[in-house]
Design a protein around this motif. Sequence first.
Motif, mmCIF file in Angstrom:
data_model
loop_
_atom_site.group_PDB
_atom_site.id
_atom_site.type_symbol
_atom_site.label_atom_id
_atom_site.label_comp_id
_atom_site.label_asym_id
_atom_site.label_seq_id
_atom_site.Cartn_x
_atom_site.Cartn_y
_atom_site.Cartn_z
ATOM 1 N N ILE A 18 8.665 -3.007 -4.531
ATOM 2 C CA ILE A 18 8.870 -1.595 -4.206
ATOM 3 C C ILE A 18 7.847 -1.144 -3.163
ATOM 4 O O ILE A 18 8.191 -0.469 -2.180
ATOM 5 N N GLU A 19 6.589 -1.522 -3.361
ATOM 6 C CA GLU A 19 5.557 -1.157 -2.389
ATOM 7 C C GLU A 19 5.831 -1.813 -1.036
ATOM 8 O O GLU A 19 5.565 -1.216 0.018
ATOM 9 N N GLN A 20 6.360 -3.022 -1.045
ATOM 10 C CA GLN A 20 6.700 -3.693 0.205
ATOM 11 C C GLN A 20 7.790 -2.933 0.949
ATOM 12 O O GLN A 20 7.711 -2.761 2.173
ATOM 13 N N ALA A 21 8.812 -2.487 0.233
ATOM 14 C CA ALA A 21 9.889 -1.728 0.874
ATOM 15 C C ALA A 21 9.361 -0.432 1.482
ATOM 16 O O ALA A 21 9.765 -0.038 2.578
ATOM 17 N N GLN A 22 8.445 0.227 0.773
ATOM 18 C CA GLN A 22 7.845 1.449 1.311
ATOM 19 C C GLN A 22 7.003 1.150 2.552
ATOM 20 O O GLN A 22 7.036 1.902 3.535
ATOM 21 N N ALA A 23 6.248 0.041 2.506
ATOM 22 C CA ALA A 23 5.417 -0.324 3.654
ATOM 23 C C ALA A 23 6.281 -0.703 4.865
ATOM 24 O O ALA A 23 5.941 -0.375 6.010
ATOM 25 N N GLU A 24 7.389 -1.388 4.638
ATOM 26 C CA GLU A 24 8.290 -1.736 5.742
ATOM 27 C C GLU A 24 8.853 -0.486 6.393
ATOM 28 O O GLU A 24 8.991 -0.418 7.620
ATOM 29 N N LYS A 25 9.159 0.516 5.585
ATOM 30 C CA LYS A 25 9.641 1.787 6.143
ATOM 31 C C LYS A 25 8.532 2.465 6.967
ATOM 32 O O LYS A 25 8.790 3.030 8.038
ATOM 33 N N GLU A 26 7.300 2.416 6.495
ATOM 34 C CA GLU A 26 6.193 3.009 7.231
ATOM 35 C C GLU A 26 5.941 2.282 8.550
ATOM 36 O O GLU A 26 5.557 2.906 9.551
ATOM 37 N N VAL A 27 6.141 0.970 8.567
ATOM 38 C CA VAL A 27 5.993 0.212 9.819
ATOM 39 C C VAL A 27 7.028 0.688 10.829
ATOM 40 O O VAL A 27 6.711 0.909 12.011
ATOM 41 N N LEU A 28 8.270 0.862 10.386
ATOM 42 C CA LEU A 28 9.315 1.369 11.273
ATOM 43 C C LEU A 28 8.959 2.754 11.799
ATOM 44 O O LEU A 28 9.115 3.045 12.996
ATOM 45 N N ASP A 88 -13.946 9.776 10.155
ATOM 46 C CA ASP A 88 -14.515 9.070 9.006
ATOM 47 C C ASP A 88 -13.428 8.635 8.025
ATOM 48 O O ASP A 88 -13.727 8.091 6.973
ATOM 49 N N ASN A 89 -12.174 8.898 8.377
ATOM 50 C CA ASN A 89 -11.085 8.534 7.478
ATOM 51 C C ASN A 89 -10.953 7.018 7.383
ATOM 52 O O ASN A 89 -11.313 6.279 8.299
ATOM 53 N N GLU A 90 -10.432 6.606 6.256
ATOM 54 C CA GLU A 90 -10.267 5.169 6.028
ATOM 55 C C GLU A 90 -9.139 4.622 6.895
ATOM 56 O O GLU A 90 -8.101 5.260 7.074
ATOM 57 N N LEU A 91 -9.354 3.447 7.440
ATOM 58 C CA LEU A 91 -8.348 2.807 8.275
ATOM 59 C C LEU A 91 -7.080 2.561 7.466
ATOM 60 O O LEU A 91 -7.129 2.037 6.364
ATOM 61 N N TYR A 92 -5.951 2.971 8.033
ATOM 62 C CA TYR A 92 -4.675 2.722 7.373
ATOM 63 C C TYR A 92 -3.630 2.432 8.447
ATOM 64 O O TYR A 92 -3.161 3.337 9.135
ATOM 65 N N ASN A 93 -3.312 1.173 8.588
ATOM 66 C CA ASN A 93 -2.261 0.751 9.508
ATOM 67 C C ASN A 93 -1.132 0.122 8.702
ATOM 68 O O ASN A 93 -1.363 -0.799 7.915
ATOM 69 N N PRO A 94 0.106 0.608 8.851
ATOM 70 C CA PRO A 94 1.205 0.100 8.018
ATOM 71 C C PRO A 94 1.435 -1.398 8.143
ATOM 72 O O PRO A 94 1.813 -2.054 7.165
ATOM 73 N N LYS A 95 1.210 -1.968 9.331
ATOM 74 C CA LYS A 95 1.424 -3.411 9.494
ATOM 75 C C LYS A 95 0.413 -4.206 8.673
ATOM 76 O O LYS A 95 0.765 -5.223 8.064
ATOM 77 N N ILE A 96 -0.845 -3.737 8.657
ATOM 78 C CA ILE A 96 -1.859 -4.414 7.840
ATOM 79 C C ILE A 96 -1.533 -4.240 6.363
ATOM 80 O O ILE A 96 -1.662 -5.184 5.568
ATOM 81 N N LYS A 97 -1.103 -3.028 5.977
ATOM 82 C CA LYS A 97 -0.737 -2.781 4.581
ATOM 83 C C LYS A 97 0.407 -3.690 4.153
ATOM 84 O O LYS A 97 0.386 -4.278 3.049
ATOM 85 N N LEU A 98 1.411 -3.850 5.009
ATOM 86 C CA LEU A 98 2.538 -4.717 4.682
ATOM 87 C C LEU A 98 2.091 -6.170 4.561
ATOM 88 O O LEU A 98 2.535 -6.893 3.661
ATOM 89 N N ALA A 99 1.195 -6.605 5.439
ATOM 90 C CA ALA A 99 0.687 -7.978 5.370
ATOM 91 C C ALA A 99 -0.086 -8.207 4.076
ATOM 92 O O ALA A 99 0.032 -9.277 3.448
ATOM 93 N N GLU A 100 -0.860 -7.225 3.646
ATOM 94 C CA GLU A 100 -1.604 -7.350 2.391
ATOM 95 C C GLU A 100 -0.657 -7.420 1.192
ATOM 96 O O GLU A 100 -0.883 -8.196 0.246
ATOM 97 N N LEU A 101 0.414 -6.625 1.225
ATOM 98 C CA LEU A 101 1.386 -6.665 0.136
ATOM 99 C C LEU A 101 2.136 -7.993 0.113
ATOM 100 O O LEU A 101 2.448 -8.521 -0.966
ATOM 101 N N ASN A 102 2.421 -8.537 1.291
ATOM 102 C CA ASN A 102 3.058 -9.859 1.337
ATOM 103 C C ASN A 102 2.157 -10.924 0.725
ATOM 104 O O ASN A 102 2.637 -11.843 0.037
ATOM 105 N N TYR A 103 0.857 -10.792 0.966
ATOM 106 C CA TYR A 103 -0.089 -11.747 0.377
ATOM 107 C C TYR A 103 -0.134 -11.593 -1.148
ATOM 108 O O TYR A 103 -0.113 -12.593 -1.878
ATOM 109 N N GLN A 104 -0.181 -10.348 -1.631
ATOM 110 C CA GLN A 104 -0.178 -10.125 -3.074
ATOM 111 C C GLN A 104 1.107 -10.651 -3.712
ATOM 112 O O GLN A 104 1.093 -11.226 -4.805
ATOM 113 N N ASN A 105 2.210 -10.463 -3.001
ATOM 114 C CA ASN A 105 3.486 -10.963 -3.509
ATOM 115 C C ASN A 105 3.492 -12.484 -3.590
ATOM 116 O O ASN A 105 4.052 -13.084 -4.524
ATOM 117 N N SER A 106 2.862 -13.139 -2.614
ATOM 118 C CA SER A 106 2.787 -14.607 -2.646
ATOM 119 C C SER A 106 1.945 -15.090 -3.829
ATOM 120 O O SER A 106 2.256 -16.119 -4.436
#
Length: 433
Positions: free
Chosen positions: A121-131, A240-258
Amino acid sequence: MNKKIVFTVVFLAFCALASAQDTSWSLTRCMETALKNNIEIKIGQLEIKRTQKSQNSVLNRMLPTINLYAEQGYNFGSTIDPSTNGRVSSNIQNNNFYLNARTNLIDFSAFANAQKDKINIEQAQAEKEVLENEYKLQLLESYYQALYTQELSKIQKEQLRQASFNLDRVAKEVTIGSKPQSDLYDMQLSFSEEENRNLETEQLCAIKKTELFQLMNVTDVATNDVVLEPYLKERTKDSDNELYNPKIKLAELNYQNSLKLIRLERTSNYPILSAYYGYSTFYYKNIKQENANTDSFFNQLEDNKSQQVGMQLSVPIFNGFRNNKKISASKIVGDKAKLVIEQEKQLLDKQVVLEEQNKRNYSQLQHKLMEKQKFAKSSLATTQAKFTSGKVEAIVYSSVKNQSLSAEYDVLKNNLQLEYIDLKINLLKYNYL
């Protein structure tokens, strides 16, 4: 009568304001409209819903499966008589009924699959954010291209009005003999060139606005009447906001999924404890012996019923090392996913470094361009006075005016480039404007 006039004026003013708001498009409005109309993003939203509906909790996976079977058959010739379990030479009708229920009391794969579903589910949300992020970057670039041509057209129109005024004045002075005919020719040539530049810019502006609204999937707007608004938000400083890039987030979720996939493959080597319950009964009838002493349908179902309850423990011992190979392959997939995270971070860092270098370059250039614009305006003012008094020729005046116009263009373009780079860096690093 006075009240009617007041109401009419108020109504017309309100209509004019509403019309102006309708034709005025800000960057925020364009972003919101585009995100609502984009088909790929709508598909991404449906994919999120599909993934959510496909999720099964641990409790849901542990619920028993219950099946009811009914069977009717005919045996002709030599067969087994269910009442005596002996072979007879007759035709028998059989009706069999089975009810089976089974549930796994201990199943480690249920826990692994439930955790994997959450990541899906988080991966699907991250893929939408990348788009969305990639779409916003495209929209931002298209918006500022259209905005630059629009603002450039405003400057050229103002210059064209001034050129028209000077052309009329020179024509009158030539008529009375205070200026030579060559000055009129020079001014006519200069005015014609400015007309051509203005027309080309207007045409380019119309194309850029059309491209912008096509990118937004908006077709019911007269783009020629649209006025784009500059982004008025103050230029951002180091956040000072925390870095948040959807492509990096999606890559991290893919790693967790693996990692979850490795755990899921390992559960194939774990035992499964299950419980089961079975209920069965049957009805039989000898077809040839019509007057045979056969019990009724419901009596037979009651007399022939049987039940079965038990527990089963399944312990994997040997499967040809297939599970071990799957686990090894899953580990390699995990290593690849981990490298993709580093790759996305490197790509982002490189892109941000380049944009920040561009930002520093434009910031350093801004002071010089504004200084040049100041000198060009002063030079134009003095040359205008000399041209009016006949001390310089028209060609010199046109050259100085073009230099002033070029300096104004450069300042406009540099300011818009600084705004564009700031917003682009925000989208890359934080996924917002």
